[in-house]
Design an enzyme around this catalytic site. Structure first.
Site, PDB file in Angstrom:
ATOM      1  N   GLU A   1       0.831  -1.211   0.000  1.00  0.00           N
ATOM      2  CA  GLU A   1       0.000   0.000   0.000  1.00  0.00           C
ATOM      3  C   GLU A   1       0.866   1.262   0.000  1.00  0.00           C
ATOM      4  OE1 GLU A   1      -2.348  -1.442   3.366  1.00  0.00           O
ATOM      5  OE2 GLU A   1      -4.114  -1.215   2.098  1.00  0.00           O
TER       6      GLU A   1
ATOM      7  N   GLU B   1      -3.300  -9.750   4.006  1.00  0.00           N
ATOM      8  CA  GLU B   1      -4.044  -9.429   5.236  1.00  0.00           C
ATOM      9  C   GLU B   1      -5.119 -10.444   5.567  1.00  0.00           C
ATOM     10  OE1 GLU B   1      -3.237  -7.338   2.858  1.00  0.00           O
ATOM     11  OE2 GLU B   1      -2.566  -5.423   3.680  1.00  0.00           O
TER      12      GLU B   1
HETATM   13  N1  CAA Z   1       4.889  -7.241  11.799  1.00  0.00           N
HETATM   14  C1  CAA Z   1       5.646  -7.590  12.866  1.00  0.00           C
HETATM   15  N2  CAA Z   1       6.548  -8.588  12.863  1.00  0.00           N
HETATM   16  C2  CAA Z   1       6.689  -9.266  11.720  1.00  0.00           C
HETATM   17  C3  CAA Z   1       5.934  -8.993  10.558  1.00  0.00           C
HETATM   18  C4  CAA Z   1       5.001  -7.929  10.634  1.00  0.00           C
HETATM   19  N3  CAA Z   1       4.257  -7.545   9.567  1.00  0.00           N
HETATM   20  N4  CAA Z   1       6.286  -9.840   9.587  1.00  0.00           N
HETATM   21  C5  CAA Z   1       7.252 -10.637  10.102  1.00  0.00           C
HETATM   22  N5  CAA Z   1       7.490 -10.293  11.393  1.00  0.00           N
HETATM   23  C6  CAA Z   1       8.481 -10.891  12.288  1.00  0.00           C
HETATM   24  C7  CAA Z   1       8.223 -12.368  12.554  1.00  0.00           C
HETATM   25  O1  CAA Z   1       7.328 -12.534  13.640  1.00  0.00           O
HETATM   26  C8  CAA Z   1       9.611 -12.877  12.871  1.00  0.00           C
HETATM   27  O2  CAA Z   1       9.897 -12.492  14.187  1.00  0.00           O
HETATM   28  P1  CAA Z   1      10.789 -13.440  15.127  1.00  0.00           P
HETATM   29  O3  CAA Z   1      12.110 -13.542  14.416  1.00  0.00           O
HETATM   30  O4  CAA Z   1      10.824 -12.712  16.421  1.00  0.00           O
HETATM   31  O5  CAA Z   1      10.047 -14.736  15.188  1.00  0.00           O
HETATM   32  C9  CAA Z   1      10.506 -12.029  11.951  1.00  0.00           C
HETATM   33  O6  CAA Z   1       9.717 -10.878  11.605  1.00  0.00           O
HETATM   34  C10 CAA Z   1      10.924 -12.726  10.666  1.00  0.00           C
HETATM   35  O7  CAA Z   1       9.765 -13.250  10.043  1.00  0.00           O
HETATM   36  P2  CAA Z   1       9.717 -14.732   9.436  1.00  0.00           P
HETATM   37  O8  CAA Z   1      10.346 -15.686  10.381  1.00  0.00           O
HETATM   38  O9  CAA Z   1       8.311 -14.964   9.024  1.00  0.00           O
HETATM   39  O10 CAA Z   1      10.680 -14.554   8.164  1.00  0.00           O
HETATM   40  P3  CAA Z   1      10.535 -15.135   6.703  1.00  0.00           P
HETATM   41  O11 CAA Z   1      11.702 -14.633   5.954  1.00  0.00           O
HETATM   42  O12 CAA Z   1      10.226 -16.590   6.744  1.00  0.00           O
HETATM   43  O13 CAA Z   1       9.217 -14.436   6.095  1.00  0.00           O
HETATM   44  C11 CAA Z   1       7.732 -12.649   5.516  1.00  0.00           C
HETATM   45  C12 CAA Z   1       9.183 -13.059   5.862  1.00  0.00           C
HETATM   46  C13 CAA Z   1       7.319 -13.240   4.172  1.00  0.00           C
HETATM   47  C14 CAA Z   1       7.696 -11.158   5.436  1.00  0.00           C
HETATM   48  C15 CAA Z   1       6.772 -13.181   6.601  1.00  0.00           C
HETATM   49  O14 CAA Z   1       7.262 -12.782   7.872  1.00  0.00           O
HETATM   50  C16 CAA Z   1       5.367 -12.660   6.499  1.00  0.00           C
HETATM   51  O15 CAA Z   1       4.573 -13.205   5.751  1.00  0.00           O
HETATM   52  N6  CAA Z   1       5.036 -11.617   7.278  1.00  0.00           N
HETATM   53  C17 CAA Z   1       3.702 -11.090   7.362  1.00  0.00           C
HETATM   54  C18 CAA Z   1       3.341 -10.305   6.142  1.00  0.00           C
HETATM   55  C19 CAA Z   1       1.969  -9.753   6.308  1.00  0.00           C
HETATM   56  O16 CAA Z   1       1.026 -10.434   6.650  1.00  0.00           O
HETATM   57  N7  CAA Z   1       1.815  -8.455   6.035  1.00  0.00           N
HETATM   58  C20 CAA Z   1       0.581  -7.781   6.151  1.00  0.00           C
HETATM   59  C21 CAA Z   1       0.514  -7.201   7.510  1.00  0.00           C
HETATM   60  S1  CAA Z   1      -1.076  -6.549   7.836  1.00  0.00           S
HETATM   61  C22 CAA Z   1      -1.130  -5.072   7.059  1.00  0.00           C
HETATM   62  O17 CAA Z   1      -0.222  -4.663   6.420  1.00  0.00           O
HETATM   63  C23 CAA Z   1      -2.442  -4.378   7.320  1.00  0.00           C
HETATM   64  C24 CAA Z   1      -2.654  -3.102   6.648  1.00  0.00           C
HETATM   65  O18 CAA Z   1      -2.904  -3.053   5.472  1.00  0.00           O
HETATM   66  C25 CAA Z   1      -2.720  -1.907   7.450  1.00  0.00           C
END
Ligand code: CAA
Ligand code: NAI
Length: 701
Positions: free
Chosen positions: A105, A125
């Protein structure tokens, strides 16, 4: 400037670098930094354009999920993206890594977008029970139309940079270094006199009204099955529909309303709990103390249902596998079991012959144990019989190289009793895969009494390699999953014997959000297996335990389930979906008459109250005995191994939301009719007495 976003001039370009490891999530400091950076660039007479880029491994991967559920703090993400979009100078986003959710976004609020070719772009999301709340549903529709937006936002699956480019979401794919390519692009835009180009004012995506309408209708139809019971996916469709029909300002306001509605649901709590639970489960003491051993070549003993599935899982991960069977005929069958999986994929168009050949090139069939002498890890998946398994491990002890990890896939047997027949019990662990092992994500890593830390760490490393979700379990009958499954299975059986029809029980479970009911699961797995297990345990069964003979009687009459064409349901020739089996209803009523039970009605609500109380109570016992490390690990087991609906977070999360005091009150009520089965776990009583929750235990772990 906030220290999460830095500002530097590169020629006439103001470069805003987002630096908030590990994934540049859009927490408060980043949001503040972006607004400050845009305002500074606007007033900076030396800056003609602005470049947004992420430091480290990724462009922002989304909002900071850890802030959800806490009071929001200004500036909110929608304000931030509005500010970027309103910038009077052209803003270019340079994306790499995972530009997801709020990250995308932010990218869409820029006026132009360039991406590294390996970038993954998505709106995940929906996996968190929410929807893109900062214009994602609106701006993507303006650019790429309803179908692309719905695909991205309702599946939550990311697409690659090329696909995003084809949809117009990305303007250019970077050749070489991203920052250099982005600066070049920015200079070209300045030279060409390019003006800011707000995504919200674009209309390429709105042009084909017929296709857009069709996409809305088709998505609503598929979601009614695929997203049954969920809230957010349907709100996403509503948002996209508004994007097609209303001005962007109204669309953004509507999207915000829907976003807040999603935020207020228990489904959002459940799914975000699941997100963190499936990451926390990899954090175990042994893996924090030791590095895994090398994993270059593995062996699987047994080519039956499980051995073949485990082999396919490993081959798919690029791991060479030696499969060992008893004799030439058995190994031929084992190999055929493996090939059958690939042939099935070819038939469905998911693989070609070359793909199969590539995987099979890593496969070595054998009938001699010596073929495994170079393997780093050996997984035994032979018959579920202690003597047979002990015999296998005695032989392994003779041939396995020093330091090889020896694993058993046993469902119920004592891993120590298997380890102790070897001269190296510290190298033995349980690796409990779930069927079909090439598909199911759960892997219970069973830790016997005195394992080497690095042997356990190797189990976790294997899970990562195979893309499985590992959960540590102590070595006690049924480990975590099967033990809890047995408890709620018994509860379902008791309800059936007391008068609830098995079909009503299955329907209640289905309506709760499970893909199928428990008796359908029994039919699928084959009731002969649990029958054999009941016979095995008959001698040691506690005399206070209520015993239902309905399923024994069914087995005696050959109602084993799908494999015999009849179980709790009958399966007419070739049918996968069953119909009610009148013979079973007769067996149930005969049993009721024999036991003097007057059948009574159960409402759906009571069925699920009992089912969940049995599940959570056993979960609490599993915790108090140290079989699971933390409540959220039990949730992961239920979600990944037993079809628990993800939007409810898992049984222990469900219990916290239901209220532990309410759950205990249910147990106390049921305890009056069967004090043995419904005895509340001490841990649960303790938590309630101290006003604590399972989440409190998660935080302590
Ligand atoms: N917020 C906070 N912490 C996050 C995060 C997020 N969006 N995404 C990842 N992290 C944290 C994880 O909890 C993890 O923390 P720890 O090391 O303490 O366990 C660390 O970052 C690394 O993450 P992964 O172990 O998952 O690493 P990866 O390389 O396997 O994957 C990733 C990376 C693809 C980004 C995966 O973490 C992921 O899918 N993250 C979530 C993405 C997501 O859902 N984004 C949308 C958020 S909601 C939003 O954005 C709403 C809006 O429109 C307002
Ligand atoms: P299966 O009966 O399909 O396969 C067992 C295979 O082991 C047979 O092909 C047999 O020829 C082979 N075998 C037996 N003794 C052997 C020996 N000494 N050397 C080499 N091969 C030998 O059984 P399945 O279902 O694959 O189960 C295997 C193990 O996995 C059991 O311990 C079971 O409890 C466990 N398990 C089974 C699950 C399931 O859903 N089927 C789920 C999780 C674990």
């Amino acid at each position: 400037m906030s220290n999460a976003v830095s500002y530097e001039l590169s020629g006439a370009i103001a470069v805003l670098t987002i630096d908030n490891p590990p994934v540049n999530a859009l927490g408060l400091a980043v949001r503040q930094g972006l607004v400050e950076g845009i305002e500074r660039a606007e007033t900076d007479s030396q800056a003609d354009a602005v470049l947004l880029i992420g430091a480290g491994r990724t462009f922002p991967a989304g909002a900071d999920i850890r802030e959800f559920g806490k009071p929001p703090v200004d500036p909110y993400l929608p304000e931030v993206v509005a500010r970027i979009e309103a910038c009077t100078k052209p803003v270019i986003a340079a994306m790499h890594g995972t530009a997801l959710g709020g990250g995308l976004e932010v990218g869409l609020s820029a006026h132009y977008r360039i991406a590294d070719k390996s970038t993954r772009i998505g709106l995940p999301e929906v996996n968190l029970g929410i929807l893109p709340g900062a214009g994602g549903t609106q701006r993507t529709t303006c650019i790429a139309g309803a179908k692309a937006t719905l695909d991205l936002a309702t599946s939550g699956k990311p697409i690659d940079a090329n696909a995003a480019h084809a949809l117009g979401i990305i303007d250019r794919i970077a050749d070489g270094d991203l920052k250099d390519a982005a600066l070049t692009y920015a200079h070209e835009l300045i030279t060409a006199g390019a003006a800011p180009r707000p995504s919200g004012k674009r209309d390429e995506g709105l042009a084909d009204e017929t296709a857009n309408r069709a996409a809305i209708d088709a998505t609503r139809a598929t979601l009614s099955k695929r997203a049954r019971g969920q809230f957010a996916p349907f709100r996403i469709v509503d948002c996209v529909e508004v994007a097609l029909e209303k001005p962007i300002s109204e669309g953004l306001a509507f999207e915000r309303e829907q976003f807040l509605a999603c935020m207020g649901t228990p489904q959002r709590q459940g799914m975000i709990h699941a997100f963190f639970a499936e990451r926390t489960c990899t954090k175990v003491p042994e893996a924090s103390r030791a590095q895994p051993r090398p994993l270059k070549q593995i062996a699987v003993i047994g080519g039956g249902t499980m051995g073949a599935g485990i082999t396919v899982a490993a081959l798919n991960a690029g791991l060479p596998v030696v499969m060992v069977e008893r004799d030439a005929e058995s190994i031929a069958r084992g190999q055929a079991n493996v090939e059958k999986v690939y042939d099935g994929m070819i038939k469905k168009g998911r693989m070609d012959d070359a793909g199969k050949a590539k995987h099979m090139a890593l496969y070595t069939p054998a009938t001699e144990y010596s073929a495994m002498s170079d393997c780093d890890l050996i997984i035994e998946a032979v018959f579920e019989n202690l003597e047979v398994k002990q015999d296998v491990f005695r032989q392994l002890d003779q041939i396995a190289k020093p330091g090889a990890v020896l694993a058993t896939n046993t469902s119920y047997l004592d891993v120590d009793a298997i380890a102790n027949v070897t001269s190296r019990p510290q190298d033995v662990i349980g690796l409990h895969f779930f069927s079909p092992a090439n598909i199911m994500k759960l892997l219970e890593i069973v830790v016997p009494s005195d394992p080497a830390d690095d042997a356990v760490a190797t189990g976790f490393a294997l899970a990562k390699l195979l893309k499985k979700t590992p959960v540590r379990a102590a070595n006690k009958d049924g480990f975590i999953g099967n033990r809890i499954y047995k408890a709620y299975g018994l509860c379902a059986t008791y309800m059936m014997e007391d008068g609830a029809s098995p079909y009503a029980i299955d329907k209640a479970i289905y309506d709760f959000g499970y893909p199928i009911g428990i008796f359908q699961v029994h039919d699928l797995a084959g009731m002969d297996i649990s029958w054999a297990n009941r016979k095995r345990l008959a001698a040691s069964r506690n005399s206070e335990e209520r015993y239902s003979a309905v399923q024994d009687k069914m087995c005696e009459a050959g109602h084993f389930g799908q494999k015999t064409g009849r179980g709790m349901y009958v399966y007419p020739e070739g049918a996968r979906k069953g119909e009610e089996n009148p013979d079973v209803l007769k067996i149930i009523s005969d049993e009721q008459a024999r036991l003097g039970i007057t059948p009574r009605d159960f409402t759906q609500d009571e069925i699920m109250r009992r089912y969940m109380a049995a599940m959570v109570n056993e979960g609490a016992k599993v915790l108090q005995e140290g079989v699971a490390l933390r409540p959220s690990d039990i949730d992961v087991v239920a979600l990944y191994g037993y079809g628990f609906p993800r939007y409810r977070g898992g049984p222990m999360k469900y219990a916290d939301m239901y209220g532990l005091e309410n759950l205990l009150a249910d147990l106390r009520e049921f305890e009056k009719e069967d004090a043995y089965f419904w005895k509340p776990a001490d841990l649960l009583v303790d938590l309630v007495a101290n006003g604590r929750s399972f989440e409190d235990l998660n935080k302590e772990s």
